[in-house]
Design a protein around this motif. Structure first.
Motif, PDB file in Angstrom:
ATOM      1  N   VAL A  37      -2.525   7.655   4.611  1.00 34.66           N
ATOM      2  CA  VAL A  37      -2.322   6.202   4.604  1.00 34.66           C
ATOM      3  C   VAL A  37      -2.157   5.735   6.042  1.00 34.66           C
ATOM      4  O   VAL A  37      -1.310   6.251   6.784  1.00 34.66           O
ATOM      5  N   ASP A  38      -2.971   4.767   6.462  1.00 30.46           N
ATOM      6  CA  ASP A  38      -2.890   4.197   7.805  1.00 30.46           C
ATOM      7  C   ASP A  38      -2.844   2.683   7.668  1.00 30.46           C
ATOM      8  O   ASP A  38      -3.872   2.033   7.443  1.00 30.46           O
ATOM      9  N   ILE A  62       0.842  -1.206   0.000  1.00 30.25           N
ATOM     10  CA  ILE A  62       0.000   0.000   0.000  1.00 30.25           C
ATOM     11  C   ILE A  62       0.871   1.247   0.000  1.00 30.25           C
ATOM     12  O   ILE A  62       0.590   2.223  -0.713  1.00 30.25           O
ATOM     13  N   GLN A  63       1.949   1.237   0.800  1.00 29.43           N
ATOM     14  CA  GLN A  63       2.848   2.389   0.818  1.00 29.43           C
ATOM     15  C   GLN A  63       3.451   2.625  -0.560  1.00 29.43           C
ATOM     16  O   GLN A  63       3.550   3.772  -1.031  1.00 29.43           O
ATOM     17  N   SER A  64       3.800   1.530  -1.254  1.00 30.56           N
ATOM     18  CA  SER A  64       4.378   1.659  -2.586  1.00 30.56           C
ATOM     19  C   SER A  64       3.356   2.203  -3.578  1.00 30.56           C
ATOM     20  O   SER A  64       3.655   3.074  -4.401  1.00 30.56           O
ATOM     21  N   ILE A  65       2.129   1.690  -3.474  1.00 30.86           N
ATOM     22  CA  ILE A  65       1.081   2.132  -4.400  1.00 30.86           C
ATOM     23  C   ILE A  65       0.706   3.584  -4.125  1.00 30.86           C
ATOM     24  O   ILE A  65       0.382   4.344  -5.053  1.00 30.86           O
ATOM     25  N   ALA A  66       0.744   4.007  -2.856  1.00 35.74           N
ATOM     26  CA  ALA A  66       0.412   5.391  -2.522  1.00 35.74           C
ATOM     27  C   ALA A  66       1.353   6.359  -3.236  1.00 35.74           C
ATOM     28  O   ALA A  66       0.935   7.426  -3.716  1.00 35.74           O
ATOM     29  N   ASN A  67       2.638   5.985  -3.350  1.00 30.09           N
ATOM     30  CA  ASN A  67       3.591   6.832  -4.085  1.00 30.09           C
ATOM     31  C   ASN A  67       3.241   6.900  -5.559  1.00 30.09           C
ATOM     32  O   ASN A  67       3.454   7.924  -6.217  1.00 30.09           O
ATOM     33  N   VAL A 123      -0.393  -9.752  -6.938  1.00 26.18           N
ATOM     34  CA  VAL A 123       0.037  -8.407  -6.564  1.00 26.18           C
ATOM     35  C   VAL A 123      -0.296  -7.396  -7.653  1.00 26.18           C
ATOM     36  O   VAL A 123      -0.747  -6.277  -7.383  1.00 26.18           O
ATOM     37  N   GLY A 124      -0.087  -7.758  -8.926  1.00 29.41           N
ATOM     38  CA  GLY A 124      -0.376  -6.837 -10.026  1.00 29.41           C
ATOM     39  C   GLY A 124      -1.840  -6.464 -10.085  1.00 29.41           C
ATOM     40  O   GLY A 124      -2.192  -5.293 -10.269  1.00 29.41           O
ATOM     41  N   GLN A 125      -2.725  -7.456  -9.918  1.00 31.36           N
ATOM     42  CA  GLN A 125      -4.156  -7.165  -9.925  1.00 31.36           C
ATOM     43  C   GLN A 125      -4.558  -6.346  -8.688  1.00 31.36           C
ATOM     44  O   GLN A 125      -5.443  -5.495  -8.754  1.00 31.36           O
ATOM     45  N   PHE A 126      -3.912  -6.613  -7.547  1.00 28.26           N
ATOM     46  CA  PHE A 126      -4.177  -5.815  -6.337  1.00 28.26           C
ATOM     47  C   PHE A 126      -3.811  -4.355  -6.572  1.00 28.26           C
ATOM     48  O   PHE A 126      -4.562  -3.440  -6.229  1.00 28.26           O
ATOM     49  N   GLU A 127      -2.658  -4.126  -7.190  1.00 30.87           N
ATOM     50  CA  GLU A 127      -2.234  -2.761  -7.482  1.00 30.87           C
ATOM     51  C   GLU A 127      -3.229  -2.072  -8.411  1.00 30.87           C
ATOM     52  O   GLU A 127      -3.625  -0.928  -8.185  1.00 30.87           O
ATOM     53  N   THR A 128      -3.664  -2.793  -9.474  1.00 30.33           N
ATOM     54  CA  THR A 128      -4.628  -2.222 -10.428  1.00 30.33           C
ATOM     55  C   THR A 128      -5.935  -1.859  -9.728  1.00 30.33           C
ATOM     56  O   THR A 128      -6.503  -0.794  -9.962  1.00 30.33           O
ATOM     57  N   ALA A 129      -6.428  -2.749  -8.855  1.00 33.19           N
ATOM     58  CA  ALA A 129      -7.691  -2.494  -8.168  1.00 33.19           C
ATOM     59  C   ALA A 129      -7.580  -1.259  -7.279  1.00 33.19           C
ATOM     60  O   ALA A 129      -8.479  -0.406  -7.257  1.00 33.19           O
ATOM     61  N   LEU A 130      -6.467  -1.125  -6.543  1.00 32.12           N
ATOM     62  CA  LEU A 130      -6.309   0.011  -5.642  1.00 32.12           C
ATOM     63  C   LEU A 130      -6.188   1.321  -6.420  1.00 32.12           C
ATOM     64  O   LEU A 130      -6.754   2.351  -6.038  1.00 32.12           O
ATOM     65  N   VAL A 131      -5.465   1.281  -7.545  1.00 27.72           N
ATOM     66  CA  VAL A 131      -5.342   2.475  -8.384  1.00 27.72           C
ATOM     67  C   VAL A 131      -6.705   2.867  -8.950  1.00 27.72           C
ATOM     68  O   VAL A 131      -7.077   4.049  -8.991  1.00 27.72           O
ATOM     69  N   ASP A 190     -12.055  11.450  -9.131  1.00 29.95           N
ATOM     70  CA  ASP A 190     -13.096  11.991 -10.009  1.00 29.95           C
ATOM     71  C   ASP A 190     -14.331  12.392  -9.215  1.00 29.95           C
ATOM     72  O   ASP A 190     -14.992  13.381  -9.538  1.00 29.95           O
ATOM     73  N   ALA A 191     -14.659  11.618  -8.148  1.00 30.10           N
ATOM     74  CA  ALA A 191     -15.828  11.956  -7.330  1.00 30.10           C
ATOM     75  C   ALA A 191     -15.615  13.264  -6.574  1.00 30.10           C
ATOM     76  O   ALA A 191     -16.577  13.946  -6.197  1.00 30.10           O
ATOM     77  N   MET A 192     -14.324  13.630  -6.332  1.00 29.98           N
ATOM     78  CA  MET A 192     -14.011  14.871  -5.617  1.00 29.98           C
ATOM     79  C   MET A 192     -13.678  16.017  -6.565  1.00 29.98           C
ATOM     80  O   MET A 192     -13.247  17.078  -6.130  1.00 29.98           O
ATOM     81  N   ASN A 193     -13.814  15.777  -7.886  1.00 28.11           N
ATOM     82  CA  ASN A 193     -13.443  16.794  -8.886  1.00 28.11           C
ATOM     83  C   ASN A 193     -11.995  17.253  -8.709  1.00 28.11           C
ATOM     84  O   ASN A 193     -11.659  18.432  -8.868  1.00 28.11           O
ATOM     85  N   GLY A 194     -11.124  16.305  -8.315  1.00 28.79           N
ATOM     86  CA  GLY A 194      -9.694  16.589  -8.234  1.00 28.79           C
ATOM     87  C   GLY A 194      -9.257  17.347  -7.008  1.00 28.79           C
ATOM     88  O   GLY A 194      -8.103  17.784  -6.926  1.00 28.79           O
ATOM     89  N   GLU A 195     -10.132  17.509  -5.990  1.00 28.31           N
ATOM     90  CA  GLU A 195      -9.740  18.255  -4.797  1.00 28.31           C
ATOM     91  C   GLU A 195     -10.460  17.688  -3.590  1.00 28.31           C
ATOM     92  O   GLU A 195     -11.689  17.569  -3.577  1.00 28.31           O
ATOM     93  N   GLY A 196      -9.687  17.276  -2.547  1.00 33.38           N
ATOM     94  CA  GLY A 196     -10.298  16.734  -1.339  1.00 33.38           C
ATOM     95  C   GLY A 196      -9.325  15.844  -0.597  1.00 33.38           C
ATOM     96  O   GLY A 196      -8.100  15.990  -0.709  1.00 33.38           O
ATOM     97  N   ARG A 197      -9.870  14.870   0.155  1.00 34.36           N
ATOM     98  CA  ARG A 197      -9.045  13.973   0.971  1.00 34.36           C
ATOM     99  C   ARG A 197      -9.335  12.527   0.572  1.00 34.36           C
ATOM    100  O   ARG A 197     -10.500  12.120   0.489  1.00 34.36           O
ATOM    101  N   LEU A 198      -8.252  11.762   0.333  1.00 34.19           N
ATOM    102  CA  LEU A 198      -8.348  10.351  -0.001  1.00 34.19           C
ATOM    103  C   LEU A 198      -7.611   9.568   1.086  1.00 34.19           C
ATOM    104  O   LEU A 198      -6.426   9.802   1.336  1.00 34.19           O
ATOM    105  N   SER A 199      -8.320   8.659   1.759  1.00 33.67           N
ATOM    106  CA  SER A 199      -7.744   7.900   2.865  1.00 33.67           C
ATOM    107  C   SER A 199      -7.675   6.428   2.506  1.00 33.67           C
ATOM    108  O   SER A 199      -8.653   5.851   2.005  1.00 33.67           O
ATOM    109  N   ILE A 200      -6.504   5.822   2.779  1.00 34.52           N
ATOM    110  CA  ILE A 200      -6.315   4.386   2.560  1.00 34.52           C
ATOM    111  C   ILE A 200      -5.956   3.775   3.905  1.00 34.52           C
ATOM    112  O   ILE A 200      -4.983   4.188   4.552  1.00 34.52           O
ATOM    113  N   ALA A 201      -6.765   2.797   4.355  1.00 31.59           N
ATOM    114  CA  ALA A 201      -6.564   2.205   5.677  1.00 31.59           C
ATOM    115  C   ALA A 201      -6.505   0.682   5.559  1.00 31.59           C
ATOM    116  O   ALA A 201      -7.175   0.083   4.714  1.00 31.59           O
TER     117      ALA A 201
END
Length: 795
Positions: free
Chosen positions: A519-520, A500-505, A532-540, A548-559
């Motif tokens: 990221v928590d 997750i840390q890698s994908i967040a970058n 792993v590749g499919q996991f990365e694709t799903a998270l992205v 897109d739901a935030m129109n490019g501005e807001g907060r995205l949390s991954i836990a």
């Protein structure tokens, strides 16, 4: 001395050439007809190309045009043209077929023109254009045939089926619907169905109908309706909302079935149960009278009825049950119920009835659905066995009841099939739309690459466009396979927190600087097993949807957290077990309640055209399900959304090593010998030529048996086997398994675009190259497989 053109003259010539090119691409040809002295025609080069005419036909005669018309359209098309010339209109518009003389093809032509007339109104000239609309005409005919097939299928159904618009008028009604209300088709479409509801039922039915439509969910109505012959019939209707490809609600589709018999049986059964309780309470004083009354009541019901003693012997059976097996009372009375003719052809059903009887004998109600082979054919019967209590509350007998639900099940299956066909149509349309877009790019680029005068820079651009489009098509098929849970996966144990840390970058530049990412992952590693590749694709995909739901501005949390069960999801019960839960939460606009049940369907999207394929969530859904996990969504409109992927937990691996990718010269075969196994001739030729260009020595086998024969002849003749998966006879995985057993030092590389064998069994440790593959990818995999092979013994 040469005359040099001025800049305006050259620009005019260039524009004319561009216009000619546009007309050629759009299949539009010009025509001018001088009508002052008969018909003197002048055809443009594009016209000649559309009609399959040589250049010398530029001034063809009117008769030549008439002869080229399709025999079925000739008289109509010529009469329309001549009548127009003689009339007063200044516009000409027609559609007809021609037979092209150069290749004999039948083409549809749309002709549009303007008629110039003199002061007396006589036609003096027509200027027009001919457009080749063959593809449009074929599509229109296919649509018409599809609609006719749907109508034929619906008309063959024995139950009323209809399609309703938003204004509550019908856009379609089948024959059974028209027969029920006794009106012809056109009148049935505008008929107000509320006018035939029983006065005692109309208020409740209308109220439930309005509420059901407003919910935009499937809903059921029950009530009495007057049939065309004047009879009141109990009708149960089931309606489903309809949506257009853009997700807009456009109406409902419904089906109804006649439940008069079942409804009357329900009333009779209720009366029977009430009467039984009363009769049994009075049995000591009125035993003989009660038996007569009970028999009379049971004989009036349309349900199967039987009374059993505490050993399971049949004491009484009504006429309906006897008619079901075409038997007389003496043939079944006194016999154990589960050994009677009702269950002779179904031993499993007999055992189930015996178990149900034992349940009822101890005071509990037992219910079961059985499929029986009766003289009338295969029938579905809903059975219930109820204990009959005496005045002290003890069980004195068992009442067996059966309701024939065959027709109801058939009607329900007809509705499910209609819904399934609508879903398949939506999916097929989405696939066709996206692939046609990709094929348009490839086809156009190929056409331009055939031009000899194309500049090198433009040529490279078109080649790059074809390569990029092929990658997009491969990604599209991968997402569809992921949703269908047919994507070949390579599950491994991995540290979810580190991943997750890698994908967040990776996500940060995708979502933009105005989106804050939190990221928590908790403390310590958490291991899961998945691709792993499919996991990365799903998270992205989830992160991009959140952006897109935030129109490019807001907060995205991954836990990340550990859980001991997957909660109830989409009407499925909770599933206990050890899982890791990865949640992606955005502060965007949220998801409407009406969309929560359909957001994971392929090609469903609320984004505007061009901003999404509608496959991101379906890929995440398929990946989670195929990995043995689940995905859920929680959202309130206007308050953001949280998507949670659940994956099976795994124990920490004993040792992990980082995978490294070596850079390989694409043309580095170095003469190694490869046995290519491919049954498709075109693919086989291409594969062997590609590998030869990479420097390999190739032998081509067209089946697994042919490949095994070549290896049996000389097992040391090859350094590697490169095999397709899907082949007649033995498939590629079976071939690779045999080679591993017989020739353990010989590496095998598999290739496939899709295989249920791979999706269900992975690739059992063999290297796999996904189609379509690049030269770089195939070269790297082959070189690695050859370099890592075990040393084989030599003779």
């Amino acid at each position: 001395m040469t005359n040099k053109l001025s800049a305006p003259e050259q620009a005019l010539i260039d524009r004319e050439r561009e216009l000619a090119e546009v007309q050629r691409i759009a299949k539009v040809g010009g025509v001018v007809v001088d009508l002052t002295a008969g018909f003197r025609n002048h055809r443009s080069p594009e016209y000649l190309a559309i009609h399959g005419l040589p250049p010398e036909a530029v001034n063809e005669t009117h008769e030549d045009w008439v002869r080229r018309l399709h025999p079925d359209d000739r008289e109509r098309a010529e009469r329309q043209f001549l009548d127009l010339i003689k009339g007063t209109s200044d516009r000409y518009s027609a559609e007809y077929r021609i037979i092209r003389p150069n290749d004999g093809e039948v083409r549809w032509i749309a002709a549009e023109g303007r008629i110039d007339r003199d002061e007396s109104g006589r036609a003096v000239r027509m200027v027009g254009a001919h457009i080749d609309i063959t593809d449009r005409a074929i599509a229109r005919e296919m649509l018409r045939e599809s609609e006719q097939r749907f109508k034929a299928i619906a008309d063959s159904a024995p139950v009323p089926i209809w399609v309703t618009r938003l204004d509550r008028t019908r856009s379609f009604a089948n024959r059974a619907y028209c027969d029920f209300i006794g009106l012809p088709y056109e009148d049935a479409l505008v008929f107000d169905w509320r006018s035939i509801i029983h006065p005692d039922d109309v208020a409740e039915v209308v109220r439930n109908s309005v509420a059901g439509e407003a919910s935009l969910q499937p809903f059921v109505l029950e009530g009495r309706y007057r049939r065309a012959d004047g009879q009141w019939r109990w009708i149960r209707s089931e309606s489903q909302p309809r949506w257009d490809p853009a997700g807009r609600h456009i109406g409902f589709i419904g089906v109804a079935h006649d439940i008069t018999t079942a409804k009357q049986a329900e009333i009779d059964l209720r009366n029977v149960n009430e009467t039984l309780e009363r009769l049994i309470a009075q049995r000591t004083a009125q035993l003989h009278s009660s038996e007569s009354q009970l028999r009379a009541i049971l004989e009036t019901t349309n349900q199967y009825q039987g009374l059993l003693d505490l050993k399971g012997r049949l004491l009484y059976v009504n006429g309906t049950a006897l008619a079901g097996i075409a038997a007389e009372p003496a043939q079944v009375l006194g016999a154990l119920f589960w050994k009677t003719p009702w269950f002779e052809a179904a031993p499993e059903a007999a055992s189930a009835i015996e178990r149900a009887f034992r349940t009822a004998r101890v005071g509990e109600i037992a219910k079961l659905d059985l499929e029986l082979q009766l003289p009338a054919g295969t029938r579905h019967i809903d059975f219930s066995l109820r204990p009959v209590a005496d005045t002290q509350g003890g069980v004195m007998a068992v009442l067996a009841e059966g309701i024939d639900s065959t027709e109801r099940r058939r009607n329900e299956e007809a509705l499910r099939q209609a819904q399934k066909m609508e879903a398949v149509g939506q999916l097929t349309g989405g696939v066709a739309h996206d692939f046609n877009n990709l094929l348009t790019i490839i086809r156009s680029a190929v056409d331009f690459l055939r031009r000899r005068d194309l500049p090198e820079e433009r040529r490279r651009r078109y080649v790059d466009a074809i390569s990029d489009t092929a990658d997009r098509a491969s990604k599209l098929t991968g997402q569809l396979l992921a949703f269908a849970r047919r994507q070949p996966l390579s599950p491994v144990v991995f540290d979810v927190a580190a991943q997750i840390q890698s994908i967040a970058n990776l996500i940060r530049p995708l979502v933009g600087s105005r989106v804050e990412i939190d990221v928590d992952t908790g403390s310590g590693p958490n291991y899961a097993i998945a691709d792993v590749g499919q996991f990365e694709t799903a998270l992205v995909n989830l992160a991009v949807n959140g952006r897109d739901a935030m129109n490019g501005e807001g907060r995205l949390s991954i836990a990340l957290r550990r859980v001991d069960e997957i909660p109830p999801v989409r009407s499925q019960p909770a599933r206990p077990g050890e899982f890791v839960a990865i949640s992606v939460t955005d502060s965007g606009s949220g998801i409407a309640l009406t969309n929560l049940d359909v957001i994971f369907e392929p090609f469903f999207t609320t984004k505007e055209v061009g901003r999404g394929t509608g496959l991101g969530l379906s890929q995440a859904f398929g990946f989670a399900k195929q990995s043995g996990g689940e995905i859920s969504v929680q959202s309130t409109l206007g308050e953001g959304a949280t998507f949670t992927i659940y994956l099976p937990q795994a124990q920490a691996p004993e040792q992990t090593t980082a995978a490294t990718l070596s850079r390989v010269d694409p043309a580095g075969g170095l003469g190694h010998r490869i046995l290519v196994v491919e049954d498709n001739v075109e693919v086989g030729k291409f594969s062997t030529e590609l590998l030869q260009d990479l420097g390999y020595t190739i032998k081509w086998a067209k089946s697994a048996d042919e490949a095994l024969a070549a290896l049996a002849e000389d097992e040391f003749a090859f350094d590697l086997v490169f095999s397709d998966v899907i082949m007649p006879g033995k498939n590629g995985v079976e071939l690779a398994t045999i080679i591993r057993e017989r020739y353990p030092g010989l590496p095998v590389v598999l290739t496939s675009g899709y295989s249920s064998v791979l999706a269900e069994n992975a690739h059992q440790g063999f290297e796999l190259v996904q189609k379509p593959y690049s030269v770089e990818a195939i070269s790297r995999v082959l070189r690695r497989a050859i370099s890592e092979r075990r040393t084989r013994p030599t003779g």
